[in-house]
Design a protein around this motif. Structure first.
Motif, PDB file in Angstrom:
ATOM      1  N   PRO A 268      47.621  92.082 118.843  1.00  0.00           N
ATOM      2  CA  PRO A 268      48.313  93.384 118.904  1.00  0.00           C
ATOM      3  C   PRO A 268      48.398  93.969 120.303  1.00  0.00           C
ATOM      4  O   PRO A 268      49.244  94.821 120.559  1.00  0.00           O
ATOM      5  N   THR A 269      47.519  93.521 121.205  1.00  0.00           N
ATOM      6  CA  THR A 269      47.513  94.125 122.533  1.00  0.00           C
ATOM      7  C   THR A 269      48.098  93.204 123.617  1.00  0.00           C
ATOM      8  O   THR A 269      48.053  93.543 124.793  1.00  0.00           O
TER       9      THR A 269
ATOM     10  N   LEU B 172      39.588  91.479 123.825  1.00  0.00           N
ATOM     11  CA  LEU B 172      38.458  91.852 122.980  1.00  0.00           C
ATOM     12  C   LEU B 172      38.909  92.155 121.551  1.00  0.00           C
ATOM     13  O   LEU B 172      38.238  91.791 120.578  1.00  0.00           O
ATOM     14  N   PHE B 173      40.070  92.780 121.449  1.00  0.00           N
ATOM     15  CA  PHE B 173      40.604  93.133 120.137  1.00  0.00           C
ATOM     16  C   PHE B 173      40.882  91.879 119.307  1.00  0.00           C
ATOM     17  O   PHE B 173      40.627  91.851 118.115  1.00  0.00           O
TER      18      PHE B 173
ATOM     19  N   GLN C 157      37.701  90.468 118.036  1.00  0.00           N
ATOM     20  CA  GLN C 157      37.225  91.204 116.849  1.00  0.00           C
ATOM     21  C   GLN C 157      38.007  90.793 115.607  1.00  0.00           C
ATOM     22  O   GLN C 157      37.448  90.681 114.518  1.00  0.00           O
ATOM     23  N   MET C 158      39.306  90.556 115.805  1.00  0.00           N
ATOM     24  CA  MET C 158      40.115  90.125 114.660  1.00  0.00           C
ATOM     25  C   MET C 158      39.686  88.735 114.186  1.00  0.00           C
ATOM     26  O   MET C 158      39.641  88.462 112.989  1.00  0.00           O
TER      27      MET C 158
ATOM     28  N   ASP D 274      36.678  87.596 114.435  1.00  0.00           N
ATOM     29  CA  ASP D 274      35.415  87.831 113.719  1.00  0.00           C
ATOM     30  C   ASP D 274      35.677  88.293 112.295  1.00  0.00           C
ATOM     31  O   ASP D 274      34.996  87.890 111.359  1.00  0.00           O
ATOM     32  N   LYS D 275      36.682  89.165 112.166  1.00  0.00           N
ATOM     33  CA  LYS D 275      37.024  89.685 110.834  1.00  0.00           C
ATOM     34  C   LYS D 275      37.532  88.541 109.945  1.00  0.00           C
ATOM     35  O   LYS D 275      37.129  88.428 108.787  1.00  0.00           O
TER      36      LYS D 275
ATOM     37  N   SER E 290      34.586  86.420 108.863  1.00  0.00           N
ATOM     38  CA  SER E 290      33.766  86.955 107.766  1.00  0.00           C
ATOM     39  C   SER E 290      34.533  86.902 106.441  1.00  0.00           C
ATOM     40  O   SER E 290      33.928  86.675 105.387  1.00  0.00           O
TER      41      SER E 290
ATOM     42  N   TYR F  16      45.894  90.941 103.960  1.00  0.00           N
ATOM     43  CA  TYR F  16      45.051  92.073 104.383  1.00  0.00           C
ATOM     44  C   TYR F  16      45.548  92.619 105.726  1.00  0.00           C
ATOM     45  O   TYR F  16      45.775  93.822 105.881  1.00  0.00           O
ATOM     46  N   PHE F  17      45.735  91.718 106.691  1.00  0.00           N
ATOM     47  CA  PHE F  17      46.182  92.163 108.019  1.00  0.00           C
ATOM     48  C   PHE F  17      47.582  92.780 107.945  1.00  0.00           C
ATOM     49  O   PHE F  17      47.868  93.750 108.634  1.00  0.00           O
TER      50      PHE F  17
ATOM     51  N   TYR G 250      48.638  96.361 109.445  1.00  0.00           N
ATOM     52  CA  TYR G 250      49.465  96.412 110.651  1.00  0.00           C
ATOM     53  C   TYR G 250      50.966  96.293 110.371  1.00  0.00           C
ATOM     54  O   TYR G 250      51.773  96.494 111.259  1.00  0.00           O
TER      55      TYR G 250
ATOM     56  N   PRO H  57      52.109 100.711 108.036  1.00  0.00           N
ATOM     57  CA  PRO H  57      52.249 100.626 106.580  1.00  0.00           C
ATOM     58  C   PRO H  57      51.262 101.540 105.860  1.00  0.00           C
ATOM     59  O   PRO H  57      51.325 101.680 104.649  1.00  0.00           O
TER      60      PRO H  57
ATOM     61  N   LYS I  52      30.590  96.324 115.958  1.00  0.00           N
ATOM     62  CA  LYS I  52      30.997  95.323 116.956  1.00  0.00           C
ATOM     63  C   LYS I  52      32.236  94.551 116.530  1.00  0.00           C
ATOM     64  O   LYS I  52      33.006  94.080 117.364  1.00  0.00           O
ATOM     65  N   GLU I  53      32.403  94.379 115.230  1.00  0.00           N
ATOM     66  CA  GLU I  53      33.579  93.648 114.717  1.00  0.00           C
ATOM     67  C   GLU I  53      34.825  94.521 114.713  1.00  0.00           C
ATOM     68  O   GLU I  53      35.915  94.035 114.394  1.00  0.00           O
TER      69      GLU I  53
ATOM     70  N   ILE J 268      40.257  97.986 112.677  1.00  0.00           N
ATOM     71  CA  ILE J 268      41.136  96.986 112.046  1.00  0.00           C
ATOM     72  C   ILE J 268      41.620  97.502 110.693  1.00  0.00           C
ATOM     73  O   ILE J 268      42.794  97.352 110.345  1.00  0.00           O
TER      74      ILE J 268
ATOM     75  N   GLY K 150      44.491  99.523 111.146  1.00  0.00           N
ATOM     76  CA  GLY K 150      45.597  98.870 111.846  1.00  0.00           C
ATOM     77  C   GLY K 150      45.790  99.408 113.255  1.00  0.00           C
ATOM     78  O   GLY K 150      46.911  99.555 113.727  1.00  0.00           O
TER      79      GLY K 150
ATOM     80  N   TYR L 101      46.070  99.444 117.168  1.00  0.00           N
ATOM     81  CA  TYR L 101      46.512  98.491 118.191  1.00  0.00           C
ATOM     82  C   TYR L 101      45.684  98.633 119.469  1.00  0.00           C
ATOM     83  O   TYR L 101      45.488  97.702 120.203  1.00  0.00           O
TER      84      TYR L 101
END
Lengths: 162, 174
Positions: free
Chosen positions: A46-47, A59-60, A63-64, A66-67, A70, A84-85, A89, B25, B120-121, B126, B129, B131
């Motif tokens: 996204p960035t 970094l973002f 993290q995504m 990592d998500k 999991s 989900y994403f 978004y 959304p 941290k995650e 997220i 959403g 950005y």
């Protein structure tokens, strides 16, 4: 009636089989990582510009990833994770347009264009061939006596000129 | 001719859209739940606990330049609409940050409203959403996201959004 001494074992085995069918098979770390790579390649960072979450060092994006990791460990499928994403978004986050709605148009428009172009070319060529087949006149049939005379005269002048 | 007509329609539709706006959304959808620990020892804070009051939820970071720009705007909105008029609750969630850096930033830029830290995650960011920082969400008293501002918020935009949330004159009822 026959009494089976091992009946409790049979029942236990059946129960275990039924229970295990409801469980997602545990993935090895390599399998988890392979899925994370595949799924994050489908997500847009996204960035960043024109980079996937898989390829981005932001970094973002980490993290995504990592998500995603999991969620994979929780046993969620690729479709569920991408959904989900997308729910957070919007469709923008998906790197490939969805094969439904307007997205379907994006997938099929080039194919349709190529097919239409091919058909047009085919009919055009067939028409030209037919026309040339119909015409195929011999020189004598198409020239008038005046034209023949004129050609002969010109040829004579040409030979004289040589 | 057909192709030219198609292109004209495409341009007319395209030019009507704001290229700087990415529609979320989550607008008009229930706000994802969150629970954070207050950075100043306020204990656990959650969206659930704030239900019944509109919430202005700001995602920020001590590393973010635009967050410096909007800090005073958010603080002024907190003083007027949260503390004085009790119309909304203003909450900030720092992303990709440490408690020390976030608190230092808050002290330097006079942020006095409740602040917490994402994990941290970046789970909360997220789930919304997000950005990047800053982004501000306006959640109504029923817990529905009604509006989102990407980038530094201005006094005009925050006032308008809060008035909309509260159904005050100058803004439609949510």
């Amino acid at each position: 009636m026959i009494r089976l001494p091992y009946k409790p074992f049979v029942v236990l085995t059946l129960l275990l089989v039924l229970w295990s069918r409801g469980q997602a098979p545990a993935l090895s770390e390599e399998e988890v990582e392979a899925r994370v790579q595949t799924i994050s390649a489908e997500l847009r960072c996204p960035t960043c510009q024109a980079l996937s979450v898989k390829d981005s060092e932001a970094l973002f994006s980490a993290q995504m990833r990592d998500k995603v990791r999991s969620m994979v460990r929780e046993g969620q499928s690729q479709e569920e994770i991408l959904a989900y994403f997308e729910s957070r978004y919007g469709e923008f986050i998906l790197r490939s347009p969805k094969k439904q709605g307007v997205g379907l148009l994006v997938w099929w428009l080039p194919v349709g264009g190529l097919a239409l172009g091919g058909l047009l070319l085919f009919f055009r060529l067939a028409k030209n061939q037919k026309r040339s087949g119909e015409a195929a006149p011999s020189g004598e049939e198409t020239l008038t006596p005046e034209q023949i005379k004129r050609i002969e005269r010109d040829l004579k002048r040409y030979e004289e000129g040589l | 001719m057909g192709a030219i007509g198609g292109l004209v329609v495409l341009f007319v539709v395209g030019f009507k859209q704001d290229p700087y706006t990415v529609q979320s959304p989550l607008i008009n959808q229930p706000a994802p739940p969150w629970e954070i620990t207050g950075l100043r020892g306020e204990g656990r804070m959650s969206l659930e606990a704030l239900k019944g009051t509109p919430v202005v939820l700001n995602f920020w970071g001590s590393w973010c330049a635009a967050c410096m720009e909007e800090a005073a705007v958010l603080q002024a909105a907190y003083e007027e609409f949260d503390q004085k008029k009790k119309m909304v609750r203003v909450v900030g969630i720092a992303m990709n940050d440490t408690p020390e850096k976030a608190l230092e930033f808050a002290k330097r830029f006079g942020k006095k409203y409740p602040l917490g830290l994402d994990d941290k995650e970046g789970d909360i960011a997220i789930s919304y959403g997000v950005y990047g920082a800053p982004e501000t969400f306006f959640i109504d008293r029923l817990g529905i996201i009604r509006h989102k501002v990407i980038g530094a918020i201005t006094p005009e935009s925050i006032q308008k959004a809060i008035q909309k949330l509260a159904g005050q004159p100058g803004g439609d009822k949510p």
